[in-house]
Design a protein around this motif. Structure first.
Motif, PDB file in Angstrom:
ATOM      1  N   SER A 130       0.845  -1.188   0.000  1.00 51.51           N
ATOM      2  CA  SER A 130       0.000   0.000   0.000  1.00 51.51           C
ATOM      3  C   SER A 130       0.887   1.248   0.000  1.00 51.51           C
ATOM      4  CB  SER A 130      -0.875   0.003   1.251  1.00 51.51           C
ATOM      5  OG  SER A 130      -0.049   0.168   2.417  1.00 51.51           O
ATOM      6  N   ARG A 131       0.254   2.395  -0.123  1.00 48.41           N
ATOM      7  CA  ARG A 131       1.023   3.643  -0.048  1.00 48.41           C
ATOM      8  C   ARG A 131       1.711   3.765   1.312  1.00 48.41           C
ATOM      9  NH1 ARG A 131      -0.262   8.886   1.748  1.00 48.41           N
ATOM     10  NH2 ARG A 131       1.081  10.508   0.846  1.00 48.41           N
ATOM     11  N   GLN A 132       0.999   3.432   2.383  1.00 44.84           N
ATOM     12  CA  GLN A 132       1.607   3.540   3.711  1.00 44.84           C
ATOM     13  C   GLN A 132       2.782   2.580   3.861  1.00 44.84           C
ATOM     14  OE1 GLN A 132       0.882   5.915   6.142  1.00 44.84           O
ATOM     15  NE2 GLN A 132       2.862   5.108   6.839  1.00 44.84           N
ATOM     16  N   GLN A 133       2.645   1.371   3.345  1.00 44.91           N
ATOM     17  CA  GLN A 133       3.757   0.423   3.398  1.00 44.91           C
ATOM     18  C   GLN A 133       4.951   0.936   2.595  1.00 44.91           C
ATOM     19  OE1 GLN A 133       1.231  -2.940   2.185  1.00 44.91           O
ATOM     20  NE2 GLN A 133       2.039  -4.098   3.923  1.00 44.91           N
ATOM     21  N   ASN A 134       4.672   1.615   1.498  1.00 44.00           N
ATOM     22  CA  ASN A 134       5.748   2.251   0.740  1.00 44.00           C
ATOM     23  C   ASN A 134       6.450   3.307   1.575  1.00 44.00           C
ATOM     24  OD1 ASN A 134       6.301   2.123  -2.483  1.00 44.00           O
ATOM     25  ND2 ASN A 134       4.327   1.184  -1.972  1.00 44.00           N
ATOM     26  N   LEU A 135       5.666   4.172   2.196  1.00 45.45           N
ATOM     27  CA  LEU A 135       6.254   5.236   3.010  1.00 45.45           C
ATOM     28  C   LEU A 135       7.091   4.656   4.142  1.00 45.45           C
ATOM     29  CD1 LEU A 135       3.195   7.670   3.180  1.00 45.45           C
ATOM     30  CD2 LEU A 135       5.284   7.947   1.819  1.00 45.45           C
ATOM     31  N   ASP A 136       6.595   3.591   4.752  1.00 43.88           N
ATOM     32  CA  ASP A 136       7.336   2.941   5.834  1.00 43.88           C
ATOM     33  C   ASP A 136       8.638   2.333   5.313  1.00 43.88           C
ATOM     34  OD1 ASP A 136       5.262   3.624   7.526  1.00 43.88           O
ATOM     35  OD2 ASP A 136       4.341   1.628   7.501  1.00 43.88           O
ATOM     36  N   ALA A 189      11.248   5.006   4.605  1.00 51.38           N
ATOM     37  CA  ALA A 189      11.711   5.736   5.790  1.00 51.38           C
ATOM     38  C   ALA A 189      13.063   5.206   6.254  1.00 51.38           C
ATOM     39  CB  ALA A 189      10.687   5.601   6.910  1.00 51.38           C
ATOM     40  N   ASN A 211      13.014  -1.747   6.284  1.00 47.68           N
ATOM     41  CA  ASN A 211      13.509  -0.505   5.693  1.00 47.68           C
ATOM     42  C   ASN A 211      14.390  -0.791   4.472  1.00 47.68           C
ATOM     43  OD1 ASN A 211      13.775   0.083   9.036  1.00 47.68           O
ATOM     44  ND2 ASN A 211      12.550   1.511   7.820  1.00 47.68           N
ATOM     45  N   ARG A 252       4.938  10.001  -1.769  1.00 43.22           N
ATOM     46  CA  ARG A 252       4.356  10.973  -0.842  1.00 43.22           C
ATOM     47  C   ARG A 252       3.299  11.828  -1.523  1.00 43.22           C
ATOM     48  NH1 ARG A 252      10.243  12.924   1.307  1.00 43.22           N
ATOM     49  NH2 ARG A 252      10.650  11.207   2.797  1.00 43.22           N
ATOM     50  N   GLU A 306      -4.955   9.594  -3.002  1.00 44.41           N
ATOM     51  CA  GLU A 306      -5.764   8.384  -2.796  1.00 44.41           C
ATOM     52  C   GLU A 306      -7.243   8.730  -2.793  1.00 44.41           C
ATOM     53  OE1 GLU A 306      -3.237   5.180  -0.385  1.00 44.41           O
ATOM     54  OE2 GLU A 306      -3.707   6.957   0.838  1.00 44.41           O
TER      55      GLU A 306
END
Length: 332
Positions: free
Chosen positions: A278-284, A287, A294, A328, A332
């Motif tokens: 997901s987008r959040q998993q990408n951001l994580d 990071a 990571n 980022r 969505e």
């Protein structure tokens, strides 16, 4: 120390390609351009076929020349030599290309392999430790070769303890089924081919090494600098596509299974072995951090491993490798 065939070829072709390649097709900086995108047989990349057939690239205002490669290695070389603007490839293979002189940028994590990369052995071989003295095939320098080396190391062995046979992935699977090798390192859908040998089984998979095999959308670094609008549209299209797949699973599976040359039932069996991010998993993942989740950590680990195993002469530079700004900016 030896390099991978890919890295050596990339270095030579980069030197001989001069000012040609990606910049010639891209036009002047800031101008709209067609994106030449490569992908090959991996469940985490088949959504690009859905994007094309459902007009999702056009929806985001980007023109894409989508190129399917029967040979994954050929797609890696095409990006390294400027014959593609972007490619679907693993972090491991991206770092191999960078070690050979290519300048590339990861802008998206498509997925993590969570079981769809496998070391498959014939009947009578029940563990990685049992591979000692056996003939094992995999595609030289690619991610399943890397998985084999990781599995051997975990079992207290090295590549010197087996008879390594370098073959293209499809040929490796076929050789295994024909009884020419004792074990094989392959990725889905070629795992289906290999497991067609009666009594064969996976003795190690990417699920044993969480986070070790992330898959990405990778651009030539100059293209990212010169055409950020197109890159952003590509990343946006990816998330629009995964949303479409979620809303239309049966239709999506039919498209992806057809592209992979497998049945819909076989394609469904790959689901657990490929975790789409997901987008959040990408951001994580993008990071900074020091855990297997990571990308920065994984890149360091892979770089060390490439050098330690002789797959690269020096640890590849990581400057400019990971660029999270496009994820980022996704809507969505």
């Amino acid at each position: 120390m030896r390099k991978t065939i890919l890295a050596a070829a990339a270095a030579v072709l980069l030197l001989t390609s001069g000012c040609g390649g990606a910049d010639d097709s891209a036009g002047a900086a800031g101008e709209k351009t067609t994106v030449r995108l490569g992908f090959s047989a991996w469940p985490g990349w088949f959504p690009w076929q859905v994007a094309q057939e459902k007009g999702l690239f056009a929806k985001n205002g980007v023109t894409v020349d989508l190129k399917y490669f029967e040979s994954y290695t050929d797609s890696l070389t095409a990006l390294s030599t400027g014959n593609l603007d972007a490619n679907s490839q693993t972090l491991n293979d991206t770092l191999s290309s960078v070690s050979g002189g290519a300048e590339q940028t990861v802008v998206l994590t498509n997925d993590n392999s969570t079981g769809n990369d496998q070391i498959i052995a014939r009947p009578g071989i029940n563990s990685v430790a049992d591979l000692r003295g056996r003939k094992v095939a995999a595609e030289q320098g690619t991610v399943d070769h890397y998985l084999l080396l990781l599995a051997l190391r975990k079992a207290g062995l090295t590549e010197k303890d087996v008879e390594f046979t370098p073959l293209l992935t499809d040929a490796a699977a076929a050789a295994f089924v024909a009884g020419k090798v004792d074990a094989v390192g392959v990725f889905a859908p070629f795992t289906t081919t290999a497991l067609g040998l009666k009594g064969s089984k996976a003795i190690a998979t990417s699920a044993d090494f969480p986070g070790a095999i992330p898959d990405h959308l990778v651009f030539g670094a100059d293209f990212v600098k010169d055409h950020p609008t197109e890159v952003q549209a590509m990343v946006q299209t990816w998330f629009d596509t995964t949303a479409w797949i979620k809303a239309n699973p049966a239709a999506a599976i039919d498209i992806m299974a057809k592209r992979g040359g497998v049945s819909a039932a076989d394609y469904k069996s790959y689901d657990a072995g490929t975790t789409i991010f997901s987008r959040q998993q990408n951001l994580d993942a993008f990071a900074p951090g020091s855990t297997p989740a990571n990308l920065e950590y994984q890149a360091q680990q892979i770089g060390d491993f490439l050098v330690a195993t002789g797959l690269a002469d020096a640890k590849p530079p990581l400057d400019g490798l990971l660029e999270p700004k496009f994820v980022r900016a996704v809507k969505e």
